[in-house]
Design a protein around this motif. Structure first.
Motif, PDB file in Angstrom:
ATOM      1  N   ALA A  54       0.843  -1.196   0.000  1.00 18.14           N
ATOM      2  CA  ALA A  54       0.000   0.000   0.000  1.00 18.14           C
ATOM      3  C   ALA A  54       0.879   1.246   0.000  1.00 18.14           C
ATOM      4  O   ALA A  54       0.631   2.191  -0.747  1.00 18.14           O
ATOM      5  N   LEU A  58       1.047   4.005  -2.924  1.00 17.45           N
ATOM      6  CA  LEU A  58       0.771   5.426  -2.670  1.00 17.45           C
ATOM      7  C   LEU A  58       1.923   6.281  -3.182  1.00 17.45           C
ATOM      8  O   LEU A  58       1.732   7.349  -3.754  1.00 17.45           O
ATOM      9  N   GLN A 118     -11.285   2.146  -9.934  1.00 12.31           N
ATOM     10  CA  GLN A 118     -11.297   2.777  -8.625  1.00 12.31           C
ATOM     11  C   GLN A 118     -10.424   2.023  -7.628  1.00 12.31           C
ATOM     12  O   GLN A 118      -9.803   2.621  -6.762  1.00 12.31           O
TER      13      GLN A 118
ATOM     14  N   ALA B  50     -12.883  10.229  -6.186  1.00 11.58           N
ATOM     15  CA  ALA B  50     -12.927   8.853  -5.697  1.00 11.58           C
ATOM     16  C   ALA B  50     -11.721   8.656  -4.786  1.00 11.58           C
ATOM     17  O   ALA B  50     -10.615   9.072  -5.132  1.00 11.58           O
ATOM     18  N   PRO B  51     -11.936   8.093  -3.627  1.00  7.45           N
ATOM     19  CA  PRO B  51     -10.834   7.961  -2.665  1.00  7.45           C
ATOM     20  C   PRO B  51      -9.706   7.096  -3.206  1.00  7.45           C
ATOM     21  O   PRO B  51      -9.939   6.161  -3.969  1.00  7.45           O
ATOM     22  N   LEU B  53      -7.440   4.285  -2.664  1.00  7.33           N
ATOM     23  CA  LEU B  53      -7.484   3.148  -1.739  1.00  7.33           C
ATOM     24  C   LEU B  53      -6.121   2.813  -1.163  1.00  7.33           C
ATOM     25  O   LEU B  53      -6.016   2.309  -0.044  1.00  7.33           O
ATOM     26  N   ALA B  54      -5.065   3.089  -1.912  1.00  7.33           N
ATOM     27  CA  ALA B  54      -3.730   2.816  -1.395  1.00  7.33           C
ATOM     28  C   ALA B  54      -3.458   3.693  -0.180  1.00  7.33           C
ATOM     29  O   ALA B  54      -2.965   3.233   0.848  1.00  7.33           O
ATOM     30  N   ALA B  55      -3.822   4.950  -0.305  1.00  7.56           N
ATOM     31  CA  ALA B  55      -3.611   5.869   0.815  1.00  7.56           C
ATOM     32  C   ALA B  55      -4.422   5.434   2.026  1.00  7.56           C
ATOM     33  O   ALA B  55      -3.936   5.407   3.151  1.00  7.56           O
ATOM     34  N   ALA B  57      -5.443   2.474   2.699  1.00  7.35           N
ATOM     35  CA  ALA B  57      -4.876   1.237   3.237  1.00  7.35           C
ATOM     36  C   ALA B  57      -3.646   1.533   4.083  1.00  7.35           C
ATOM     37  O   ALA B  57      -3.458   0.971   5.160  1.00  7.35           O
ATOM     38  N   LEU B  58      -2.829   2.422   3.578  1.00 10.53           N
ATOM     39  CA  LEU B  58      -1.616   2.756   4.323  1.00 10.53           C
ATOM     40  C   LEU B  58      -1.970   3.365   5.668  1.00 10.53           C
ATOM     41  O   LEU B  58      -1.353   3.085   6.690  1.00 10.53           O
TER      42      LEU B  58
END
Lengths: 337, 337
Positions: A54, A58, A118, B50-51, B53-55, B57-58
């Motif tokens: 993740a 990022l 997404q 749209a959010p 997801l990696a951020a 998750a981190l």
DNA sequence: TCGATAATTGTTATCGATAACAATTCCCTG
DNA sequence: CAGGGAATTGTTATCGATAACAATTATCGA
């Protein structure tokens, strides 16, 4: 008992270097001395470090994950291709996330694509039966590379296809060489790309041979629909051979003919399409067209990786030739006199 | 043309609130006034936010992704369960990443689990035929919740299983009620959990009825192996019925019996296991045991979500009862005299 | 009307990696 | 042995979200 997983900083501290150097080792940068590299590698092994994907995603915007959108992964074709794609992806270090659509219409497909985009995949493989109407807007992809498998080729989007038309043509031509002149066809749903191509192939072969079109029925790929369709054909015509658009429907055809006491292949020749594992063991063994789903899956991943890594390629649309498998469900026409 | 995708800060700026408030709206926190909430929602829609997801998750350590490890997703059972899991997961907002193992041995399975754990999934569903030997070490899971589907129940790990033993027993008992006394069995590979359970069911039913064990052969789930196995049985015994451990092998059995001119069901009754879509359309229609793969998939996801969200549940191991489907491949024993 | 409490909003730190740039060391040449 | 360029290593900023805590505003009863 440690609470947090070991991070790059832990490795850095353990091996007395900066975390950046650890990062460099992990990403195979060239300018790292052999000594520090091995020191770091040892620390990684020692501490059981594994990078946090993740965080990596990022930071550099890549997830090393591809998405596969499939219509109904229970069917033999999609399932095989999914399997092949997944294997190939693992070999190049990519994960696969799966999405399925409920329908084959444009809305459902777009929704599936959006879902994958997404979720942040680096690329998408579409195992959906796109037809002309179903244009994928650039909007919904929003820059994500994409490969179409078994769908209408669009100019901008690479694709891998089995040459459905030629495959169908081969099957029908074979029936023609056996002497059949009244050859029926049981097609898949009219909205499906594969279905329309196979139908075209049937027509083309007949036309080339100067024969008239035989009776045409539509099914929904299921054995049950083939069962029903052949009963119509037998009732309403005197076709002596039938080309069925997939093996599952052909299964239903064999069943119905058995019940109707129409003997296969002596009174009716049956040819299918797909060569599912069962085909060889049907009674009689089914003559069919083999699609190499594994190659299709593998190739589509290759194309996608090219796109992701910005490589260019001359072959943008790839067509794979299917193979005629002759078994016992087809036989020469016995001319009645 | 904007280069970077819109982020939470953009939304915050657009709607004159802090990014934290945007986050709260996104996560349905209760303490946000109706007015600001709608303001933010509008901004989100307006900007097409749209959010990332990696951020996410981190930041919070959750990926909202579950992993499915499957042995061979081409087989009907695994494919169906995968499909069901994927659908159920989407409904609760989880993505599914797929991994497949090359073998059913412990090393391959552990490798697959590690792969998924490392990719950061929140939970894992194992559609692998775990047998006793294949213990999953806590090490490899390293805290990731896990549910076993169709595998030996371990005390710590929840599981969902079709009651293989009872299912097999039902099939064999049915054959017994038809008057058969010499009932053969074609089993799956000895390392597979399902195979051993079905074999046990066969034995149990015979024992309960005071009958001796009939001939036993082993296959590899494929039609071809069933084809070979039944030839051995016919050659080496005078069994009048055979319980085959899955429908694919039963297909091969029907084929072989057809070639050997052994009539089904009059001279030999055949019962399978799975109720694949083809079974109904075989000649003759196959008597078999239906497994509700969709329910299994759905339930296993439910169990997993409980684990992920730290809910407790009384039912840790769930067993689903399969159903006997009687078709035409079984018939009463005709006593020769 | 005041103050206490609840409801709402904002600020700053943090997750764990890579990117960009800066600094140091090494090595070779003149 | 100085100096220049390449090779190696380090420092700081950044990705985009949530967590934790701080600050502000509403609301209500006495």
């Amino acid at each position: 008992m440690r609470k947090r997983a070991v991070s790059m900083l832990d490795v850095a501290a353990y091996s007395h270097v900066s975390h950046q150097t650890v990062s460099r080792v992990l990403n195979n940068h060239k300018n790292v001395s052999f000594k520090t590299r091995s020191k770091v590698l040892e620390a990684i092994k020692e501490l059981g470090y594994a990078p946090n994907l993740a965080a990596r995603a990022l930071s550099n915007g890549k997830t090393t994950t591809i998405g596969v959108l499939s219509y109904n992964s229970t069917l033999f074709g999609p399932a095989s291709m999914l399997h092949a794609v997944q294997n190939a992806a693992r070999d190049v270090g990519y994960a696969v996330t799966l999405a399925t659509t409920k329908g084959v219409n444009e809305i459902a497909i777009s929704a599936g694509i959006k879902e994958l985009v997404q979720s942040g995949v680096d690329g998408i493989i579409l195992i959906t039966p796109l037809t002309r109407g179903n244009q994928i807007s650039k909007e919904t992809l929003s820059g994500t590379p994409c490969v179409i498998v078994e769908g209408e080729s669009l100019k901008d989007i690479p694709s891998v296809n089995v040459d459905q038309l030629t495959g169908a043509q081969k099957a029908v031509e074979y029936l023609i060489t056996l002497g059949h002149t009244n050859i029926a066809h049981i097609s898949g749903p009219s909205t499906w790309y594969e279905a329309s191509k196979r139908r075209e192939g049937w027509k083309k072969a007949l036309k080339n041979a100067g024969l008239e079109l035989g009776p045409l029925e539509f099914g929904d790929w299921s054995a049950n629909s083939g069962y029903r369709a052949i009963k119509e054909i037998v009732k309403g015509s005197n076709a002596t051979a039938v080309f069925v658009a997939n093996d599952a429907m052909a299964l239903g055809v064999l069943k119905a003919l058995n019940e109707l006491k129409v003997k296969v292949p002596t009174e009716m020749s049956v040819a299918g399409f797909d060569d599912i594992p069962e085909s060889e063991f049907l009674i009689p063994g089914l003559t069919t067209i083999r699609q190499d789903f594994l190659s299709v899956g593998k190739l589509s991943l290759e194309l996608l990786m090219d796109r992701i890594e910005k490589r260019t390629r001359d072959s943008f649309h790839i067509a794979i030739q299917p193979e005629l498998i002759v078994r016992k469900s087809t036989a020469p026409l016995i001319t009645k006199r």
